[in-house]
Scaffold this motif. Structure first.
Motif, PDB file in Angstrom:
ATOM      1  N   GLY A  88      56.660 -29.021 -23.445  1.00 44.34           N
ATOM      2  CA  GLY A  88      55.835 -27.822 -23.393  1.00 44.34           C
ATOM      3  C   GLY A  88      54.886 -27.814 -22.215  1.00 44.34           C
ATOM      4  N   VAL A  89      54.275 -28.955 -21.911  1.00 41.09           N
ATOM      5  CA  VAL A  89      53.332 -29.028 -20.792  1.00 41.09           C
ATOM      6  C   VAL A  89      54.054 -28.782 -19.469  1.00 41.09           C
ATOM      7  N   VAL A  90      55.176 -29.450 -19.253  1.00 40.36           N
ATOM      8  CA  VAL A  90      55.922 -29.282 -18.000  1.00 40.36           C
ATOM      9  C   VAL A  90      56.392 -27.839 -17.836  1.00 40.36           C
ATOM     10  N   ALA A  91      56.978 -27.272 -18.896  1.00 38.54           N
ATOM     11  CA  ALA A  91      57.495 -25.903 -18.809  1.00 38.54           C
ATOM     12  C   ALA A  91      56.365 -24.895 -18.630  1.00 38.54           C
ATOM     13  N   HIS A  92      55.282 -25.066 -19.370  1.00 36.48           N
ATOM     14  CA  HIS A  92      54.168 -24.118 -19.294  1.00 36.48           C
ATOM     15  C   HIS A  92      53.506 -24.143 -17.923  1.00 36.48           C
ATOM     16  N   VAL A  93      53.229 -25.342 -17.418  1.00 37.77           N
ATOM     17  CA  VAL A  93      52.562 -25.458 -16.120  1.00 37.77           C
ATOM     18  C   VAL A  93      53.432 -24.873 -15.020  1.00 37.77           C
ATOM     19  N   PHE A  94      54.715 -25.191 -15.016  1.00 40.15           N
ATOM     20  CA  PHE A  94      55.593 -24.702 -13.953  1.00 40.15           C
ATOM     21  C   PHE A  94      55.744 -23.190 -14.019  1.00 40.15           C
ATOM     22  N   PHE A  95      55.999 -22.647 -15.214  1.00 41.13           N
ATOM     23  CA  PHE A  95      56.233 -21.204 -15.345  1.00 41.13           C
ATOM     24  C   PHE A  95      54.967 -20.411 -15.028  1.00 41.13           C
ATOM     25  N   THR A  96      53.822 -20.859 -15.577  1.00 43.55           N
ATOM     26  CA  THR A  96      52.573 -20.147 -15.322  1.00 43.55           C
ATOM     27  C   THR A  96      52.186 -20.233 -13.851  1.00 43.55           C
ATOM     28  N   ALA A  97      52.403 -21.393 -13.228  1.00 46.53           N
ATOM     29  CA  ALA A  97      52.097 -21.541 -11.802  1.00 46.53           C
ATOM     30  C   ALA A  97      52.995 -20.647 -10.959  1.00 46.53           C
ATOM     31  N   MET A  98      54.242 -20.513 -11.350  1.00 48.54           N
ATOM     32  CA  MET A  98      55.168 -19.672 -10.603  1.00 48.54           C
ATOM     33  C   MET A  98      54.725 -18.207 -10.636  1.00 48.54           C
ATOM     34  N   ILE A 123      54.740 -27.097  -0.801  1.00 50.16           N
ATOM     35  CA  ILE A 123      53.393 -26.957  -0.233  1.00 50.16           C
ATOM     36  C   ILE A 123      52.365 -26.601  -1.306  1.00 50.16           C
ATOM     37  N   VAL A 124      52.634 -25.515  -2.049  1.00 50.05           N
ATOM     38  CA  VAL A 124      51.636 -25.015  -2.997  1.00 50.05           C
ATOM     39  C   VAL A 124      51.403 -25.993  -4.145  1.00 50.05           C
ATOM     40  N   LEU A 125      52.463 -26.443  -4.786  1.00 48.59           N
ATOM     41  CA  LEU A 125      52.288 -27.340  -5.929  1.00 48.59           C
ATOM     42  C   LEU A 125      51.655 -28.678  -5.546  1.00 48.59           C
ATOM     43  N   PRO A 126      52.089 -29.338  -4.466  1.00 55.90           N
ATOM     44  CA  PRO A 126      51.462 -30.631  -4.121  1.00 55.90           C
ATOM     45  C   PRO A 126      49.962 -30.549  -3.833  1.00 55.90           C
ATOM     46  N   VAL A 127      49.498 -29.443  -3.216  1.00 56.05           N
ATOM     47  CA  VAL A 127      48.070 -29.334  -2.907  1.00 56.05           C
ATOM     48  C   VAL A 127      47.260 -28.796  -4.085  1.00 56.05           C
ATOM     49  N   MET A 173      47.311 -30.133  -7.311  1.00 52.85           N
ATOM     50  CA  MET A 173      47.353 -31.096  -8.408  1.00 52.85           C
ATOM     51  C   MET A 173      46.109 -31.073  -9.301  1.00 52.85           C
ATOM     52  N   PRO A 174      44.881 -30.956  -8.762  1.00 48.76           N
ATOM     53  CA  PRO A 174      43.717 -30.926  -9.670  1.00 48.76           C
ATOM     54  C   PRO A 174      43.758 -29.778 -10.666  1.00 48.76           C
ATOM     55  N   VAL A 175      44.073 -28.581 -10.192  1.00 49.09           N
ATOM     56  CA  VAL A 175      44.093 -27.438 -11.105  1.00 49.09           C
ATOM     57  C   VAL A 175      45.307 -27.490 -12.018  1.00 49.09           C
ATOM     58  N   LEU A 176      46.428 -28.038 -11.547  1.00 54.55           N
ATOM     59  CA  LEU A 176      47.604 -28.200 -12.404  1.00 54.55           C
ATOM     60  C   LEU A 176      47.324 -29.200 -13.521  1.00 54.55           C
ATOM     61  N   ALA A 177      46.573 -30.260 -13.188  1.00 58.34           N
ATOM     62  CA  ALA A 177      46.197 -31.235 -14.212  1.00 58.34           C
ATOM     63  C   ALA A 177      45.293 -30.604 -15.257  1.00 58.34           C
ATOM     64  N   THR A 178      44.446 -29.676 -14.837  1.00 57.89           N
ATOM     65  CA  THR A 178      43.577 -28.974 -15.776  1.00 57.89           C
ATOM     66  C   THR A 178      44.389 -28.149 -16.757  1.00 57.89           C
TER      67      THR A 178
END
Length: 296
Positions: A87-97, A189-193, A195-200
């Motif tokens: 759930g965490v992996v799918a949610h973070v990736f989809f919401t970030a996209m 580019i976007v995802l690697p930079v 990381m702090p907000v993705l971890a949140t």
């Protein structure tokens, strides 16, 4: 050298009263957790006599042995771990996209999409329409009912979108000159930079997934698919603790455990993992919230 300003009598009294008040709040907050913990590690029959307030009187692991002797708890723990990770992996990736797309100024209809999403922050469809939708999507009695309905969160999107808008446009322009397309820019580019907000966001959703008992209670009747929090709900609110007592009848555990001690031990087992993980992610949580909420 500057001389330190001496506090006035009023300031000293205020600091003292403030510290005492905060200590009282901490005690009121933490003591119930400590009470559950010490009674979970105390002999069940002895705990029935009362008088246990600070330390276990008869320390034992028998309550936890009885909990893990239940055939369903390990399956429930596995379901919880699996749905939290997936759930965490799918949610973070989809919401970030989605957040990355809405953060682009050249997106056609972007303001309309944001307005539509804002409405969902204040109004929901309700339980019955949601249940009918889940049923029509054939997600009842399905592991994916924990994942698909919560793939996207507009609240998390706002945090991510604010952060993405702060990324220098020069990075994307340089990548496009090198031949990168939107997917390459997003993934490399976007995802690697970010990381702090993705971890949140991962912390937000991870805590939600771990603590969610309602989904398993409403949409899942198959006990082999129910998570640990739904299992805990059944133990505390229903007769599962008595059924667990039946499971240990005839063993040495019968002499030391009670229905109440099993409930307390189950609460500890279901709570401690996320309590241990949270402090390690706290610094990412604070940093990501600040970055995602302040516009320079």
């Amino acid at each position: 050298m500057f001389a330190l300003k001496r506090k006035t009598t009023g300031e000293v009294i205020f600091d003292l009263a403030n510290n005492v008040f905060m200590l009282c709040i901490c005690f009121i907050t933490l003591y119930p957790i400590w009470y559950v913990l010490i009674n979970a590690f105390n002999d069940g029959k002895d705990a029935m006599l009362g008088g246990i307030y600070w330390w276990p009187r008869m320390f034992t692991f028998k309550n936890f042995e009885a909990v893990f002797a239940s055939p369903g708890i390990m399956q429930a723990m596995w379901i919880t771990v699996a749905k939290t990770l997936v759930g965490v992996v799918a949610h973070v990736f989809f919401t970030a996209m989605v957040a990355y797309a809405l953060s682009r100024k050249d997106l056609v209809g972007g303001k309309i999409y944001i307005l539509m999403g804002t409405v969902t922050l204040f109004f929901g469809g309700g339980l019955i329409p949601t249940y009918l939708l889940i049923r029509d999507l054939h997600l009842l009695e399905n592991f994916w009912v924990y994942i698909i309905p919560v793939l996207f969160s507009f609240f998390d999107l706002i945090i991510l979108m604010t952060f993405f808008r702060e990324i220098p446009e020069g990075l994307e322009e340089a990548a496009r000159i090198d031949g990168a397309n939107d997917w390459s820019i997003f993934l490399r580019i976007v995802l690697p930079v970010s990381m702090p907000v993705l971890a949140t966001i991962a912390l937000f959703h991870g805590v939600y997934q771990w603590n969610d008992y309602f989904t398993g209670m409403i949409y899942i009747n198959n006990e082999s698919l129910q998570p640990i929090q739904t299992y805990l709900y059944r133990v505390v609110a229903q007769s599962s603790s008595s059924q667990m007592m039946v499971a240990v009848q005839g063993s040495a555990l019968t002499k030391t455990v009670t229905s109440q001690s099993i409930k307390l031990a189950t609460m500890v087992v279901t709570t401690l993992p996320i309590v241990f993980v949270y402090p390690f992610l706290q610094r990412y949580f604070v940093k990501g919230m600040m970055i995602g909420s302040i516009k320079g």
